[in-house]
Scaffold this active site. Structure first.
Site, PDB file in Angstrom:
ATOM      1  N   ASP A  97      23.053 -34.408 -24.963  1.00 46.65           N
ATOM      2  CA  ASP A  97      22.062 -33.411 -23.556  1.00 46.65           C
ATOM      3  C   ASP A  97      22.811 -32.276 -23.405  1.00 46.65           C
ATOM      4  O   ASP A  97      23.561 -32.323 -23.222  1.00 46.65           O
ATOM      5  CB  ASP A  97      21.037 -34.252 -22.523  1.00 46.65           C
ATOM      6  CG  ASP A  97      20.130 -32.977 -22.193  1.00 46.65           C
ATOM      7  OD1 ASP A  97      19.454 -32.648 -22.848  1.00 46.65           O
ATOM      8  OD2 ASP A  97      20.321 -32.762 -20.918  1.00 46.65           O
ATOM      9  N   GLU A 104      23.030 -30.970 -28.799  1.00 50.49           N
ATOM     10  CA  GLU A 104      21.765 -30.250 -28.252  1.00 50.49           C
ATOM     11  C   GLU A 104      22.963 -28.837 -27.714  1.00 50.49           C
ATOM     12  O   GLU A 104      23.358 -28.554 -26.813  1.00 50.49           O
ATOM     13  CB  GLU A 104      21.332 -30.861 -26.779  1.00 50.49           C
ATOM     14  CG  GLU A 104      19.326 -29.650 -27.043  1.00 50.49           C
ATOM     15  CD  GLU A 104      19.620 -29.099 -25.679  1.00 50.49           C
ATOM     16  OE1 GLU A 104      18.806 -28.703 -25.570  1.00 50.49           O
ATOM     17  OE2 GLU A 104      19.954 -29.754 -24.360  1.00 50.49           O
TER      18      GLU A 104
HETATM   19  C1  GLC Z   1      18.105 -30.255 -22.198  1.00 47.53           C
HETATM   20  C2  GLC Z   1      16.840 -30.829 -22.367  1.00 47.53           C
HETATM   21  C3  GLC Z   1      15.189 -30.014 -21.701  1.00 47.53           C
HETATM   22  C4  GLC Z   1      16.418 -29.614 -20.055  1.00 47.53           C
HETATM   23  C5  GLC Z   1      17.503 -29.505 -19.792  1.00 47.53           C
HETATM   24  C6  GLC Z   1      18.179 -29.938 -18.571  1.00 47.53           C
HETATM   25  O1  GLC Z   1      18.247 -28.171 -22.643  1.00 47.53           O
HETATM   26  O2  GLC Z   1      15.712 -30.473 -23.795  1.00 47.53           O
HETATM   27  O3  GLC Z   1      14.799 -30.307 -21.778  1.00 47.53           O
HETATM   28  O4  GLC Z   1      15.429 -28.711 -19.178  1.00 47.53           O
HETATM   29  O5  GLC Z   1      18.366 -30.245 -21.332  1.00 47.53           O
HETATM   30  O6  GLC Z   1      19.099 -31.406 -19.065  1.00 47.53           O
END
Ligand code: GLC
Length: 632
Positions: A279, A321
């Site tokens: 993430d 991500e």
């Molecule tokens: C990522 C997740 C999102 C979250 C962020 C903080 O971008 O997809 O939903 O708010 O991380 O952890």
């Protein structure tokens, strides 16, 4: 390097290898030996701390030993077939456990539904312990080794992953490594003033350094959580919080943080997880006077993670991500010799797709797809139309400017369009983090609502409903024609619309992303067998496309892919070639019939969807229609 120093290093290395080998079969020692030098080199570059490195190596052995025989067996198979995830038979779905089936055991009971959806990869949205009301949808983790009580236990997770593996379904989970919840035991101790734990975060006595950071660091949530620091009145300290104030950024300059987070990662991998979604990975390293995004040390850490997984659990995949512009995304694949992530999200393509829906002009999408299609075929993307987050409108504004589209005005147009206020729009949805100062805003809504299914249903307009379904199906058909893994958002298979009930829940009301995170309506899924229902029509048509994608080799990641000119601004043409096979796919992004002025190689083509023979020359494509023309 001095002779003496080199010798000392070698002794340490030998010592570790002996220690490992003594307790283990050849497999671990072989992998460890293969990666040791690079692992050590990178670790020392970041931390220059031999004893912490030795501890890390020791624990790798321990996690390997604790890994179950079944998972080790699967590691071996995947090691022998490293491209196992690059076939065209993969179809993913992301789902919130509670929204989908209440609990982990509930998901286990619903595996047959997932099979019916032809899904063989599921992303379980965050399910680790998180404080109620301060959870950011589970992305504020207070214990990396505990499942949220309401969802089940770690044993349930292991039961679910094992049941999934039996059915050939792979499981993905989030590893939220940039921050912890303020309720995590480290944060609790840091709050008590314990220096050891304070050093795992970023603490500042006054606003001087935070204000220096604020000069260069952009804001993630400018409206819902402005600023990158939070003042803790009792501690009389600022703490760095790039996301929500209750999500404290971890300090990866501290090797204890890195080591402990790697142990958490391996612990979770050992529960049977196949894909670890890292993430918010671009954010994990911070330096003053930078944007604190995509710094070189981030890549060192991801490479370290990749090496660690290759040593302990080579069967797992890393999914990064990286919600950034394309030139920032691809470096996370690393290089062919030194790979980092196995897979990344095709985020710019996703945003550009919706831009195309709103403008009925495929030119920017064509350019974007060409960029992606020209990347090395080893790079594997997850393709998607919608996910749990907002759409940030990260488009190629340089190119749009050449056509007189200015960023701020165009974002406003897109947001107005998808709220249903502008243009020929049937979409429904809401803004997210509308920033009155910059004029920037993002967008929330489900695929179905953005395609017009919500509006047509509300107005009981059959013709509009058919049009909306056609658009929805065409978008999926277009997504499936891209290489990589297509991932559906749970509910999209039945055209689930926006859920406005989040506004009544005080824990959710402030975050409009909950609009597209509604609970799956099982009464609606029951209608998939009714061919006249909206659900049945969508489910069937998507199912047919999934079958075609799986069956035809030309959809594989090895195929060469490119776009072709159609001389109509609303029609996109994508060609895929594999061996002697060729597919010409046409997609009409407007609601009226258009002609694709193409002249593909002579000969007969077969439309894989209708089974009808067709010529791939000057093809009339109905409004929101598409063709998969395969050369016979
Ligand atoms: C990522 C997740 C999102 C979250 C962020 C903080 O971008 O997809 O939903 O708010 O991380 O952890």
């Amino acid at each position: 390097m001095g002779k003496k120093k080199k010798k000392k290093k070698e002794v340490i290395k030998e010592g570790i290898i002996q220690a490992v080998a003594a307790e283990d079969t050849g497999e671990f020692a072989r992998r460890f030996e293969a990666y040791h030098d690079e692992l050590r080199w990178l670790y020392m570059e970041l931390y220059d701390n031999g004893s912490m490195f030795a501890e890390l190596c020791d624990r790798l052995g321990q996690f390997y030993r604790e890994r179950s025989a079944a998972l080790k067996e699967s590691d071996r198979k995947r090691e022998a077939d490293p491209g196992w995830y690059k076939q065209n038979d993969m179809l993913g779905m992301m789902l919130y456990i509670d929204n989908f089936a209440g609990t982990l055991n509930g998901v286990k009971e619903k595996l047959s539904y997932l099979e019916q959806c032809r899904v063989n990869y599921i992303h379980l949205m965050p399910f680790l312990e998180t404080p109620k009301g301060r959870s950011d949808g589970g992305y504020a983790v207070s214990d990396f080794r505990k499942v949220q009580k309401k969802l089940g236990t770690m044993e349930d997770l292991e039961g679910l992953t094992a049941a999934c593996h039996e059915k050939g379904i792979r499981v993905c989970m989030d590893f939220v490594m940039n921050h912890t919840s303020e309720d995590h035991e480290w944060a609790v101790k840091a709050r008590e003033g314990d220096g050891e734990y304070m050093s795992r975060y970023f603490f500042f006595e006054n606003s001087y350094i935070p204000s220096l950071y604020e000069n260069t660091v952009p804001q993630v949530f400018p409206t819902t959580a402005p600023g990158n620091f939070t003042w803790l009145p009792e501690q009389k300290h600022f703490v760095m919080t790039s996301f929500y104030p209750y999500q404290w950024d971890l300090n990866y300059k501290n090797p204890r943080v890195f080591n402990e987070m790697m142990y958490n990662f391996l612990y979770l991998a050992n529960r049977g997880i196949d894909v670890i979604r890292i993430d918010a990975v671009p954010y994990i390293w911070k330096e003053l006077n930078t944007q604190c995004r995509n710094l070189p040390q981030v890549h060192t850490i991801v490479r370290l993670m990749r090496i660690i997984s290759e040593i302990v659990c080579p069967g797992i995949l890393l999914l990064g991500e990286v919600v950034m512009e394309p030139e920032k995304v691809t470096p996370y694949f690393g290089t062919v010799e030194k790979p980092e992530c196995h897979m990344l999200y095709n985020v710019t393509t996703m945003a550009t797709t919706w831009h195309t829906v709103a403008t009925r002009d495929v030119s920017l999408l064509k350019k974007q797809l060409d960029t992606v299609f020209n990347l090395p075929r080893e790079y594997l993307f997850l393709n998607y139309l919608r996910c749990h987050d907002d759409i940030g409108w990260g488009l190629d504004y340089g190119t749009l400017a050449q056509n007189g589209m200015e960023e701020r005005a165009h974002k406003k147009y897109l947001n107005d369009y998808f709220q249903g206020y502008a243009g020929e729009s049937n979409s429904r949805g809401e803004l997210y983090n509308a920033d009155p100062i910059t004029g920037d805003a993002r967008f929330c809504g489900t695929t179905a609502s953005m395609c017009g299914i919500e509006k047509a249903g509300f107005e009981q307009d059959d013709a509009a409903m058919e049009r909306a379904i056609r658009l929805d199906v065409m978008l999926h058909a277009y997504m499936f024609v891209q290489s990589g893994i297509p991932v559906l958002y749970s509910g999209d298979e039945i055209g689930q619309v926006n859920d406005y009930s989040y506004k009544e829940d005080p824990d959710k009301a402030g975050d409009s992303r909950y609009l597209h995170r509604g609970a799956l309506d099982w009464d609606l899924t029951a209608r998939i067998s009714d061919k006249n229902s909206v659900q049945g029509r969508l489910f069937d048509r998507l199912g047919q496309l999934e079958e075609i994608r799986r069956r035809e080799k030309v959809f594989g990641s090895d195929a060469s892919v490119h776009t072709a000119e159609t001389w109509d601004r609303s029609v996109l043409c994508v060609e895929r070639c594999f061996g002697k096979e060729k597919l010409v796919a046409l997609f009409n992004f407007s609601e009226t019939e258009k002609t694709a002025w193409i002249e593909a190689e002579d000969g007969e083509y077969l439309d894989l969807v209708s089974g009808q023979p067709m010529r791939a020359k000057d093809v009339k494509v109905p409004g929101y229609g598409f063709y998969y023309l395969k050369k016979r």
